[in-house]
Write a protein that holds these residues in place. Structure first.
Motif, PDB file in Angstrom:
ATOM      1  N   LYS A  70     -32.236  57.494  32.290  1.00  0.00           N
ATOM      2  CA  LYS A  70     -32.875  58.796  32.945  1.00  0.00           C
ATOM      3  C   LYS A  70     -32.170  59.422  33.679  1.00  0.00           C
ATOM      4  N   ASN A  71     -30.900  58.920  34.536  1.00  0.00           N
ATOM      5  CA  ASN A  71     -30.004  59.787  35.193  1.00  0.00           C
ATOM      6  C   ASN A  71     -29.271  60.654  34.212  1.00  0.00           C
ATOM      7  N   THR A  72     -28.969  59.921  33.146  1.00  0.00           N
ATOM      8  CA  THR A  72     -27.965  60.782  32.040  1.00  0.00           C
ATOM      9  C   THR A  72     -28.789  61.869  31.577  1.00  0.00           C
ATOM     10  N   LEU A  73     -30.061  62.030  31.403  1.00  0.00           N
ATOM     11  CA  LEU A  73     -31.093  62.758  30.878  1.00  0.00           C
ATOM     12  C   LEU A  73     -31.404  63.987  31.976  1.00  0.00           C
ATOM     13  N   GLN A  74     -31.062  63.446  33.109  1.00  0.00           N
ATOM     14  CA  GLN A  74     -31.276  64.457  34.271  1.00  0.00           C
ATOM     15  C   GLN A  74     -30.019  65.042  34.510  1.00  0.00           C
ATOM     16  N   PHE A  75     -28.935  64.532  34.675  1.00  0.00           N
ATOM     17  CA  PHE A  75     -27.832  64.991  35.194  1.00  0.00           C
ATOM     18  C   PHE A  75     -26.597  64.915  33.988  1.00  0.00           C
ATOM     19  N   GLY A  76     -26.684  64.447  32.744  1.00  0.00           N
ATOM     20  CA  GLY A  76     -25.574  64.482  32.005  1.00  0.00           C
ATOM     21  C   GLY A  76     -25.280  65.823  31.381  1.00  0.00           C
ATOM     22  N   ASP A  77     -24.296  65.722  30.343  1.00  0.00           N
ATOM     23  CA  ASP A  77     -23.509  67.091  29.688  1.00  0.00           C
ATOM     24  C   ASP A  77     -23.946  66.788  28.236  1.00  0.00           C
ATOM     25  N   VAL A  78     -24.415  67.732  27.640  1.00  0.00           N
ATOM     26  CA  VAL A  78     -24.742  67.976  26.310  1.00  0.00           C
ATOM     27  C   VAL A  78     -23.306  68.311  25.645  1.00  0.00           C
ATOM     28  N   ASP A  79     -22.987  67.518  24.660  1.00  0.00           N
ATOM     29  CA  ASP A  79     -21.691  67.809  23.774  1.00  0.00           C
ATOM     30  C   ASP A  79     -22.198  68.566  22.581  1.00  0.00           C
ATOM     31  N   PHE A  80     -22.214  70.013  22.862  1.00  0.00           N
ATOM     32  CA  PHE A  80     -22.940  70.890  21.695  1.00  0.00           C
ATOM     33  C   PHE A  80     -22.022  70.959  20.349  1.00  0.00           C
ATOM     34  N   ASP A  81     -20.420  70.443  20.555  1.00  0.00           N
ATOM     35  CA  ASP A  81     -19.780  70.321  19.303  1.00  0.00           C
ATOM     36  C   ASP A  81     -20.273  69.471  18.386  1.00  0.00           C
ATOM     37  N   GLN A  82     -20.898  68.476  19.092  1.00  0.00           N
ATOM     38  CA  GLN A  82     -21.604  67.204  18.024  1.00  0.00           C
ATOM     39  C   GLN A  82     -23.021  67.592  17.929  1.00  0.00           C
ATOM     40  N   SER A  83     -23.515  68.253  18.589  1.00  0.00           N
ATOM     41  CA  SER A  83     -25.017  68.231  18.805  1.00  0.00           C
ATOM     42  C   SER A  83     -25.861  69.237  17.817  1.00  0.00           C
ATOM     43  N   ASN A  84     -27.008  69.137  18.054  1.00  0.00           N
ATOM     44  CA  ASN A  84     -27.889  70.348  17.225  1.00  0.00           C
ATOM     45  C   ASN A  84     -27.664  70.174  15.856  1.00  0.00           C
ATOM     46  N   VAL A  85     -27.491  69.068  15.470  1.00  0.00           N
ATOM     47  CA  VAL A  85     -27.413  68.691  14.091  1.00  0.00           C
ATOM     48  C   VAL A  85     -28.692  68.236  13.345  1.00  0.00           C
ATOM     49  N   PRO A  86     -29.161  68.890  12.454  1.00  0.00           N
ATOM     50  CA  PRO A  86     -30.388  68.379  11.791  1.00  0.00           C
ATOM     51  C   PRO A  86     -30.473  66.945  11.192  1.00  0.00           C
ATOM     52  N   MET A  87     -31.385  66.076  11.473  1.00  0.00           N
ATOM     53  CA  MET A  87     -31.451  64.664  11.182  1.00  0.00           C
ATOM     54  C   MET A  87     -32.878  64.083  11.380  1.00  0.00           C
ATOM     55  N   LYS A  88     -33.136  63.509  10.112  1.00  0.00           N
ATOM     56  CA  LYS A  88     -34.742  62.941  10.060  1.00  0.00           C
ATOM     57  C   LYS A  88     -35.713  63.699  10.755  1.00  0.00           C
ATOM     58  N   ASN A  89     -35.736  65.018  10.047  1.00  0.00           N
ATOM     59  CA  ASN A  89     -36.732  66.022  10.581  1.00  0.00           C
ATOM     60  C   ASN A  89     -36.568  66.359  12.047  1.00  0.00           C
ATOM     61  N   GLY A  90     -35.639  66.221  12.594  1.00  0.00           N
ATOM     62  CA  GLY A  90     -35.331  66.594  14.041  1.00  0.00           C
ATOM     63  C   GLY A  90     -33.725  66.991  14.455  1.00  0.00           C
ATOM     64  N   LYS A  91     -33.485  67.101  15.498  1.00  0.00           N
ATOM     65  CA  LYS A  91     -32.184  67.330  15.888  1.00  0.00           C
ATOM     66  C   LYS A  91     -31.504  66.453  16.693  1.00  0.00           C
ATOM     67  N   LEU A  92     -30.213  66.032  16.275  1.00  0.00           N
ATOM     68  CA  LEU A  92     -29.427  65.149  16.969  1.00  0.00           C
ATOM     69  C   LEU A  92     -28.693  65.616  18.235  1.00  0.00           C
ATOM     70  N   TYR A  93     -28.744  65.286  19.307  1.00  0.00           N
ATOM     71  CA  TYR A  93     -28.372  65.505  20.676  1.00  0.00           C
ATOM     72  C   TYR A  93     -27.302  64.503  21.080  1.00  0.00           C
ATOM     73  N   VAL A  94     -26.046  64.751  21.580  1.00  0.00           N
ATOM     74  CA  VAL A  94     -25.255  63.812  22.060  1.00  0.00           C
ATOM     75  C   VAL A  94     -24.983  64.344  23.423  1.00  0.00           C
ATOM     76  N   ILE A  95     -25.361  63.194  24.475  1.00  0.00           N
ATOM     77  CA  ILE A  95     -25.368  63.229  25.717  1.00  0.00           C
ATOM     78  C   ILE A  95     -24.243  62.367  26.338  1.00  0.00           C
ATOM     79  N   GLU A  96     -23.556  63.212  27.242  1.00  0.00           N
ATOM     80  CA  GLU A  96     -22.574  61.868  28.041  1.00  0.00           C
ATOM     81  C   GLU A  96     -22.994  61.953  29.530  1.00  0.00           C
ATOM     82  N   GLY A  97     -23.024  60.730  29.916  1.00  0.00           N
ATOM     83  CA  GLY A  97     -23.426  60.516  31.457  1.00  0.00           C
ATOM     84  C   GLY A  97     -22.636  59.418  31.844  1.00  0.00           C
ATOM     85  N   LYS A  98     -23.048  58.922  33.215  1.00  0.00           N
ATOM     86  CA  LYS A  98     -22.584  57.764  33.746  1.00  0.00           C
ATOM     87  C   LYS A  98     -23.695  56.693  34.159  1.00  0.00           C
TER      88      LYS A  98
END
Length: 128
Positions: A70-98
């Motif tokens: 939950k903290n990562t989804l609140q304060f994390g950083d989305v890595d857009f180089d690896q994200s927004n990739v179509p996958m399984k009828n959705g889009k993959l997002y890679v989020i970095e946090g602590k």
């Protein structure tokens, strides 16, 4: 008209304007997500959130818990180089946090139209 009078009229107008703006926006669930990172994280937080079997297995290892997610989804950083990739009828997002123990983690979340699914939780590799 003297400066003092003009300044007084300005302040009266400013106070009335602030009052009306506060009146209009109070009670509404308004958010100002101008940047892409904030928009993606807000979208993932507001949808029904589910965990994959792999993510549940990682959570059972006890080095990370749902509060860290939950903290990562609140304060994390989305890595857009690896994200927004179509996958399984959705889009993959890679989020970095602590974690609360200050250990860096990476979340892989698939954003579907009506839900978000946490696919994988991994430790971030140390840079050399």
């Amino acid at each position: 008209m003297k400066f003092v009078h003009r300044f007084a009229y300005y302040l009266i107008g400013l106070i009335m304007g602030c009052f009306f703006v506060a009146l209009v926006f109070s009670g509404k669930d308004t958010r100002c997500n101008y940047f892409p990172n904030a928009r993606v994280l807000n979208t993932l937080r507001t949808k029904p959130f589910q965990y994959s079997d792999k993510a549940i297995q990682t959570l059972n290892e006890k080095w990370v818990d749902t509060a860290d997610v939950k903290n990562t989804l609140q304060f994390g950083d989305v890595d857009f180089d690896q994200s927004n990739v179509p996958m399984k009828n959705g889009k993959l997002y890679v989020i970095e946090g602590k974690t609360v123990k200050n250990q860096e983690i990476i979340l892989k979340v698939i954003n579907y139209e009506n839900k978000a699914v946490l696919e994988e939780i991994t430790k971030k590799p140390l840079d050399k």
